[in-house]
Scaffold this active site. Structure first.
Site, mmCIF file in Angstrom:
data_model
loop_
_atom_site.group_PDB
_atom_site.id
_atom_site.type_symbol
_atom_site.label_atom_id
_atom_site.label_comp_id
_atom_site.label_asym_id
_atom_site.label_seq_id
_atom_site.Cartn_x
_atom_site.Cartn_y
_atom_site.Cartn_z
ATOM 1 N N LYS A 35 0.839 -1.215 0.000
ATOM 2 C CA LYS A 35 0.000 0.000 0.000
ATOM 3 C C LYS A 35 0.863 1.250 0.000
ATOM 4 O O LYS A 35 0.620 2.197 -0.743
ATOM 5 C CB LYS A 35 -0.883 0.038 1.265
ATOM 6 C CG LYS A 35 -2.175 -0.702 1.117
ATOM 7 C CD LYS A 35 -3.107 -0.427 2.295
ATOM 8 C CE LYS A 35 -4.265 -1.410 2.210
ATOM 9 N NZ LYS A 35 -5.195 -1.305 3.323
ATOM 10 N N THR A 126 -13.665 3.353 14.916
ATOM 11 C CA THR A 126 -14.884 3.167 15.705
ATOM 12 C C THR A 126 -14.554 2.188 16.831
ATOM 13 O O THR A 126 -14.246 1.023 16.567
ATOM 14 C CB THR A 126 -16.004 2.611 14.806
ATOM 15 O OG1 THR A 126 -16.192 3.532 13.725
ATOM 16 C CG2 THR A 126 -17.304 2.439 15.573
ATOM 17 N N GLU A 157 -15.338 9.020 13.114
ATOM 18 C CA GLU A 157 -15.451 9.478 11.733
ATOM 19 C C GLU A 157 -16.827 9.108 11.178
ATOM 20 O O GLU A 157 -17.301 7.998 11.385
ATOM 21 C CB GLU A 157 -14.351 8.823 10.879
ATOM 22 C CG GLU A 157 -14.361 9.239 9.432
ATOM 23 C CD GLU A 157 -14.395 10.761 9.272
ATOM 24 O OE1 GLU A 157 -13.509 11.446 9.784
ATOM 25 O OE2 GLU A 157 -15.348 11.263 8.628
ATOM 26 N N PHE A 158 -17.436 10.062 10.451
ATOM 27 C CA PHE A 158 -18.785 9.817 9.923
ATOM 28 C C PHE A 158 -18.817 9.801 8.396
ATOM 29 O O PHE A 158 -19.894 9.811 7.804
ATOM 30 C CB PHE A 158 -19.757 10.885 10.449
ATOM 31 C CG PHE A 158 -19.911 10.846 11.950
ATOM 32 C CD1 PHE A 158 -20.766 9.925 12.552
ATOM 33 C CD2 PHE A 158 -19.176 11.696 12.761
ATOM 34 C CE1 PHE A 158 -20.888 9.869 13.936
ATOM 35 C CE2 PHE A 158 -19.303 11.647 14.142
ATOM 36 C CZ PHE A 158 -20.154 10.736 14.733
ATOM 37 N N PHE A 258 -32.360 6.596 4.124
ATOM 38 C CA PHE A 258 -32.260 5.272 4.761
ATOM 39 C C PHE A 258 -33.606 4.580 4.872
ATOM 40 O O PHE A 258 -33.860 3.833 5.795
ATOM 41 C CB PHE A 258 -31.554 5.367 6.122
ATOM 42 C CG PHE A 258 -30.072 5.556 5.949
ATOM 43 C CD1 PHE A 258 -29.207 4.485 6.050
ATOM 44 C CD2 PHE A 258 -29.551 6.795 5.621
ATOM 45 C CE1 PHE A 258 -27.855 4.644 5.833
ATOM 46 C CE2 PHE A 258 -28.203 6.972 5.394
ATOM 47 C CZ PHE A 258 -27.344 5.896 5.504
ATOM 48 N N CYS A 269 -19.096 -1.307 8.208
ATOM 49 C CA CYS A 269 -19.461 -0.600 9.445
ATOM 50 C C CYS A 269 -20.773 -1.064 10.082
ATOM 51 O O CYS A 269 -20.783 -1.466 11.247
ATOM 52 C CB CYS A 269 -19.519 0.898 9.186
ATOM 53 S SG CYS A 269 -17.893 1.587 8.853
ATOM 54 N N LYS A 272 -20.960 -4.658 11.682
ATOM 55 C CA LYS A 272 -19.951 -4.747 12.750
ATOM 56 C C LYS A 272 -20.322 -3.857 13.940
ATOM 57 O O LYS A 272 -20.225 -4.271 15.086
ATOM 58 C CB LYS A 272 -18.609 -4.342 12.140
ATOM 59 C CG LYS A 272 -17.613 -3.682 13.035
ATOM 60 C CD LYS A 272 -16.325 -3.437 12.303
ATOM 61 C CE LYS A 272 -16.058 -1.996 11.916
ATOM 62 N NZ LYS A 272 -15.972 -1.027 12.989
#
Ligand SMILES: NC(=O)c1ccc[n+]([C@@H]2O[C@H](COP(=O)([O-])OP(=O)(O)OC[C@H]3O[C@@H](n4cnc5c(N)ncnc54)[C@H](O)[C@@H]3O)[C@@H](O)[C@H]2O)c1
Length: 442
Positions: A35, A126, A157-158, A258, A269, A272
């Site tokens: 990476k 998270t 973080e969103f 949603f 996300c 989990k």
């Protein structure tokens, strides 16, 4: 200001690149040398709209660096963001081993190199409630000789994959969990350029901040499971979930987002984080019944489309070929972690089908999971050739208005199973397709 990012995946890479774009001097650390090599050459390791251009520009202008050496960031950066994986552990609780290891490594480096200047360590991953305290304890215990002055801050973080750059550059809110005035001042100053339009920086204690992230994701997942339940009931009573969704979404107390029924929520996300919050409740002797239901509904919904396909072909898919459009867990990403499309493919394979699949961006990430167990097309129509049916699993724009004449001529039998409600049932009927979607009259 010098900023370090530890973990250069979906969150870390976007975070680092956007901070560099805002003028900060950013060092991104990752343990994966491949990476680091690719990113140093300006080659993005993930698909994210707008990322490549920002990556190349900030490398060229010298504000962005990639390395495998944590020391480079640990010794010089005023702020170190942990954007590390927190995958589900055995019982569904968050596995904190990556975060804990990084904290120990950091403490060792500080001890050995005698860093004395103040540093803010930020959990952007998270993480369960109490992790900021845990990271602080690890650094204090492992680095008791270092003398480095530091604070540990929670800053969930969103961002949403697919629109991550836009989300990061113009966040609706920044949540900062800290009880240190010095850390709060540093964090406010870092984020100031991102909230010039007046969106709030919400400062709270560490535990509330950690809980905020889980509460947000769990609430959104609850909305999805709720509308999926409504859709399933609509099918039984002859109602149309598309009308119902609009009928309730226009109520400002509910909101339009949603509320799209489909093949269940996926991604790295929601599944989990809902599981992890449920486990937090269990560990604290609290039975979080809504989350239990949200997960059960989702487990079932993931198989909704494959069940319909298998039923349509009389209970077995031996000697059948199914074309699948869409492999990513949602449109505009190459991320296939917990992708509903993968659940569908596994069911189809187990029922004896051959699968021919196409996705605009998630072919390589899918090949890493399924290898040669399925076939891959270069474009959407190629995978229809000789297939008995088409299953639509991801809502990419390019699947929304296909040439239906061509679709019909390529399929052996005109059957479409639409897991994202992209097409109009009446039109499908007029065109002679057997058409199954979610929560709408056949
Ligand atoms: N992906 C999202 O949309 C999203 C959104 C909000 C929050 N989050 C949270 O952010 C965190 C990171 O998620 P992600 O999707 O970016 O994960 P990811 O798996 O894409 O990236 C994590 C990176 O960390 C690297 N890494 C592991 N151990 C390391 C170490 N000791 N030092 C340096 N690098 C190390 C890995 O090689 C990988 O590149 C998770 O907690 C996730 O829940 C993710």
């Amino acid at each position: 200001m010098k900023i370090g990012i530890v973990g250069t995946g979906y969150v870390g890479l976007v975070t680092g690149t956007c901070f560099a774009e805002m003028g900060y001097d950013v060092t991104c650390v990752d343990i994966d040398p491949r990476k680091v090599e690719m990113l140093s050459q300006g080659v993005p390791t993930i698909f994210e709209t707008g990322l490549e251009m920002l990556l190349k520009r900030n490398l060229r202008e010298g504000r962005l660096h990639f390395t495998t050496a944590l020391e480079e960031a640990a010794m010089s950066c005023k702020v170190l963001f942990f954007a590390l994986p927190t995958p589900p552990g055995g019982d569904g609780e968050a596995d904190l081993s990556f975060v804990e290891q990084a904290a120990r490594d950091l403490a060792t480096i500080w001890s050995e190199n005698e860093r004395s200047s103040y540093c803010v360590v930020v959990n952007k991953s998270t993480v369960p409630v109490g992790t900021a305290d845990r990271v602080r304890n690890i650094i204090e215990e492992s680095g008791h000789e270092s003398g480095t002055l530091f604070d540990v801050v929670s800053n969930p973080e969103f961002l949403r994959e697919g629109v991550a750059i836009a989300d990061f550059m113009k966040p609706e809110r920044i949540v900062i969990g800290t009880s240190s005035g010095e850390a709060e001042a540093v964090m406010r100053s870092i984020y100031e350029p991102f909230v010039r339009q007046g969106n709030p920086i919400l400062v709270m204690d560490e535990r509330s901040s950690e809980m905020t992230k889980y509460a947000a994701n769990s609430f959104l997942a609850t909305k999805i499971s709720f509308i999926n339940e409504i859709a399933n009931l609509c099918e039984r009573v002859g109602a149309n979930v598309d009308h119902v969704r609009r009928g309730i979404g226009t109520d400002s107390r509910i909101g339009k987002l949603f509320l799209y029924p489909g093949v269940g929520f996926g991604g790295s996300c929601f599944p989990k984080d809902v599981n992890a919050l449920y486990r937090t409740a269990v560990q604290n002797d609290y039975e979080f019944r809504i989350l239990d239901a949200v997960l059960k509904v989702n487990d079932s919904q993931r198989h909704r489309l494959s069940r319909a396909i298998i039923e349509h072909f009389g209970g077995s898919l031996e000697n059948r070929t199914i074309a699948v459009w869409g492999l990513a867990f949602k449109a505009r990403t190459d991320d296939v972690r917990e992708s509903p499309a993968h659940y569908i493919i596994r069911d189809l394979l187990n029922a004896g089908a051959r699968v021919q699949a196409f996705d605009p961006e998630a072919m390589d990430t899918t090949r890493a999971v399924f290898g040669d167990d399925i076939e891959y097309g270069k474009e959407p129509y190629e995978v229809l050739e000789g297939a008995d049916a088409l299953a639509v699993a991801t809502e990419w724009h390019e699947f929304r208005r296909p040439d239906f004449e061509q679709v019909r001529s390529l399929l052996k039998t005109p059957a479409i199973f639409d897991g994202r409600n992209l097409y109009k049932p009446e039109r499908m009927k007029e065109m002679g397709f057997d058409y199954v979607s979610i929560g709408r009259p056949v």
